[in-house]
Write a protein that holds these residues in place. Structure first.
Motif, PDB file in Angstrom:
ATOM      1  N   LYS A  38      98.018 -17.242  29.242  1.00  0.00           N
ATOM      2  CA  LYS A  38      97.648 -17.048  30.647  1.00  0.00           C
ATOM      3  C   LYS A  38      98.824 -17.438  31.526  1.00  0.00           C
ATOM      4  O   LYS A  38      99.474 -18.458  31.282  1.00  0.00           O
ATOM      5  N   ILE A  39      99.080 -16.635  32.558  1.00  0.00           N
ATOM      6  CA  ILE A  39     100.203 -16.853  33.463  1.00  0.00           C
ATOM      7  C   ILE A  39      99.667 -17.230  34.833  1.00  0.00           C
ATOM      8  O   ILE A  39      98.765 -16.580  35.376  1.00  0.00           O
ATOM      9  N   VAL A  40     100.205 -18.307  35.397  1.00  0.00           N
ATOM     10  CA  VAL A  40      99.853 -18.746  36.741  1.00  0.00           C
ATOM     11  C   VAL A  40     101.154 -18.870  37.533  1.00  0.00           C
ATOM     12  O   VAL A  40     102.174 -19.323  36.989  1.00  0.00           O
ATOM     13  N   ARG A  41     101.126 -18.493  38.811  1.00  0.00           N
ATOM     14  CA  ARG A  41     102.357 -18.425  39.597  1.00  0.00           C
ATOM     15  C   ARG A  41     102.294 -19.228  40.891  1.00  0.00           C
ATOM     16  O   ARG A  41     101.233 -19.391  41.493  1.00  0.00           O
ATOM     17  N   ASP A  42     103.444 -19.691  41.284  1.00  0.00           N
ATOM     18  CA  ASP A  42     103.727 -20.246  42.609  1.00  0.00           C
ATOM     19  C   ASP A  42     102.723 -21.315  43.022  1.00  0.00           C
ATOM     20  O   ASP A  42     102.437 -22.202  42.240  1.00  0.00           O
ATOM     21  N   ARG A  43     102.183 -21.235  44.241  1.00  0.00           N
ATOM     22  CA  ARG A  43     101.341 -22.314  44.759  1.00  0.00           C
ATOM     23  C   ARG A  43     100.046 -22.478  43.990  1.00  0.00           C
ATOM     24  O   ARG A  43      99.362 -23.493  44.120  1.00  0.00           O
ATOM     25  N   GLU A  44      99.669 -21.493  43.176  1.00  0.00           N
ATOM     26  CA  GLU A  44      98.473 -21.640  42.351  1.00  0.00           C
ATOM     27  C   GLU A  44      98.688 -22.630  41.210  1.00  0.00           C
ATOM     28  O   GLU A  44      97.715 -23.139  40.651  1.00  0.00           O
ATOM     29  N   LEU A 104     103.971 -20.775  35.426  1.00  0.00           N
ATOM     30  CA  LEU A 104     103.349 -21.545  34.350  1.00  0.00           C
ATOM     31  C   LEU A 104     102.923 -20.575  33.257  1.00  0.00           C
ATOM     32  O   LEU A 104     102.103 -19.681  33.492  1.00  0.00           O
ATOM     33  N   ILE A 105     103.491 -20.737  32.067  1.00  0.00           N
ATOM     34  CA  ILE A 105     103.153 -19.910  30.916  1.00  0.00           C
ATOM     35  C   ILE A 105     102.394 -20.812  29.945  1.00  0.00           C
ATOM     36  O   ILE A 105     102.982 -21.649  29.268  1.00  0.00           O
ATOM     37  N   GLY A 106     101.072 -20.649  29.924  1.00  0.00           N
ATOM     38  CA  GLY A 106     100.239 -21.546  29.132  1.00  0.00           C
ATOM     39  C   GLY A 106      99.502 -20.829  28.036  1.00  0.00           C
ATOM     40  O   GLY A 106      99.178 -19.647  28.142  1.00  0.00           O
ATOM     41  N   VAL A 107      99.238 -21.550  26.967  1.00  0.00           N
ATOM     42  CA  VAL A 107      98.482 -20.999  25.843  1.00  0.00           C
ATOM     43  C   VAL A 107      97.258 -21.877  25.616  1.00  0.00           C
ATOM     44  O   VAL A 107      97.290 -23.091  25.809  1.00  0.00           O
ATOM     45  N   GLN A 108      96.159 -21.235  25.241  1.00  0.00           N
ATOM     46  CA  GLN A 108      94.945 -21.968  24.886  1.00  0.00           C
ATOM     47  C   GLN A 108      95.117 -22.582  23.503  1.00  0.00           C
ATOM     48  O   GLN A 108      95.321 -21.873  22.518  1.00  0.00           O
ATOM     49  N   PRO A 109      95.073 -23.926  23.396  1.00  0.00           N
ATOM     50  CA  PRO A 109      95.258 -24.554  22.082  1.00  0.00           C
ATOM     51  C   PRO A 109      94.032 -24.378  21.196  1.00  0.00           C
ATOM     52  O   PRO A 109      92.919 -24.169  21.663  1.00  0.00           O
ATOM     53  N   GLU A 110      94.270 -24.498  19.909  1.00  0.00           N
ATOM     54  CA  GLU A 110      93.183 -24.483  18.926  1.00  0.00           C
ATOM     55  C   GLU A 110      93.009 -25.839  18.269  1.00  0.00           C
ATOM     56  O   GLU A 110      91.891 -26.285  18.038  1.00  0.00           O
ATOM     57  N   GLN A 111      94.118 -26.524  18.000  1.00  0.00           N
ATOM     58  CA  GLN A 111      94.088 -27.781  17.263  1.00  0.00           C
ATOM     59  C   GLN A 111      94.958 -28.799  17.991  1.00  0.00           C
ATOM     60  O   GLN A 111      96.149 -28.590  18.173  1.00  0.00           O
ATOM     61  N   PRO A 131     105.469 -13.798  22.743  1.00  0.00           N
ATOM     62  CA  PRO A 131     105.019 -13.278  24.038  1.00  0.00           C
ATOM     63  C   PRO A 131     105.358 -14.204  25.203  1.00  0.00           C
ATOM     64  O   PRO A 131     105.684 -13.732  26.298  1.00  0.00           O
ATOM     65  N   ALA A 132     105.291 -15.519  24.970  1.00  0.00           N
ATOM     66  CA  ALA A 132     105.624 -16.462  26.037  1.00  0.00           C
ATOM     67  C   ALA A 132     107.098 -16.346  26.422  1.00  0.00           C
ATOM     68  O   ALA A 132     107.440 -16.347  27.615  1.00  0.00           O
TER      69      ALA A 132
END
Length: 212
Positions: A82-88, A124-131, A149-150
């Motif tokens: 998931k990508i989030v940008r700037d003031r978010e 912000l380049i984030g990944v959902q963790p599994e473990q 991909p990141a």
């Protein structure tokens, strides 16, 4: 599309997390991989931020573009990017439950904003963790598969900003030597891990609460 960056724009590419706790290490592994493959001109700096928290605030001074790699609990299927940008970005980090370093990095962005040092451009380049509770473990397959991909997201952002890896680059010595021991680099870290029989991974039995 991000407009081309002026030649003197400064970029910080930051990986945060703890490589000793499985998917917590995603951000650090992304920066490690990027630095091993590419070098940039002196506008761009790569940093393994680990779990330094508030101590990272000085690293944001005079930074125009901040790219963050991290493992974040988005409430999505494991391995989701998931990508989030700037003031978010600071708003998002304040609203979502992340990992153990969440509060520290929220404070970094809040203090940078208070000091007038919050970069104008945030990615912000984030990944959902599994473990997250496998001490000494490496990235889960679902999360490890998201490194490529990141990095593509980050390189695409840089390209849109007029910043490209140098031609005929060598692996970045700064990043390759960032870990205190070569055994902590991803390949050696995974291949050198002892078996469960040789290394207990579930806490010290002397301090575990007896089951009733």
């Amino acid at each position: 599309m991000t407009p081309d960056a002026p030649h003197n724009d400064r970029v910080l590419i930051l990986g945060i997390g703890n490589i000793l706790w499985a998917d917590e290490g995603f951000g650090v592994r992304c920066v490690e991989t990027l630095g091993a493959r590419h070098s940039f001109d002196d506008r761009v700096r790569l940093l393994d931020g680990g779990t330094q928290g508030i101590y990272l605030v000085n690293q944001l001074e005079d930074v125009d573009h901040l790219i963050i790699f991290d493992a974040i609990d988005y409430g999505l299927p494991p391995g989701s990017l998931k990508i989030v940008r700037d003031r978010e970005v600071p708003q998002f980090l304040g609203a979502k439950k992340m990992s153990l370093h969440q509060v520290g990095f929220q404070e970094v962005l809040a203090m940078a904003d208070l000091l007038g040092q919050l970069p104008a451009n945030l990615l912000l380049i984030g990944v959902q963790p599994e473990q997250l509770d496998d001490y000494g473990g490496s990235l889960s397959p679902a999360v490890k598969s998201m490194i490529e991909p990141a990095l593509s997201e980050a390189l695409g952002y840089l390209a849109d900003s007029g910043i490209h890896p140098l031609e005929n680059h060598l692996a970045s010595a700064e990043i390759m030597d960032a870990h205190p021991h070569a055994a902590l680099r991803l390949g050696d870290y995974e291949h050198g891990r002892p078996s469960q029989a040789a290394a207990w991974r579930h806490g010290d039995a002397r301090f575990l609460t007896p089951s009733v």
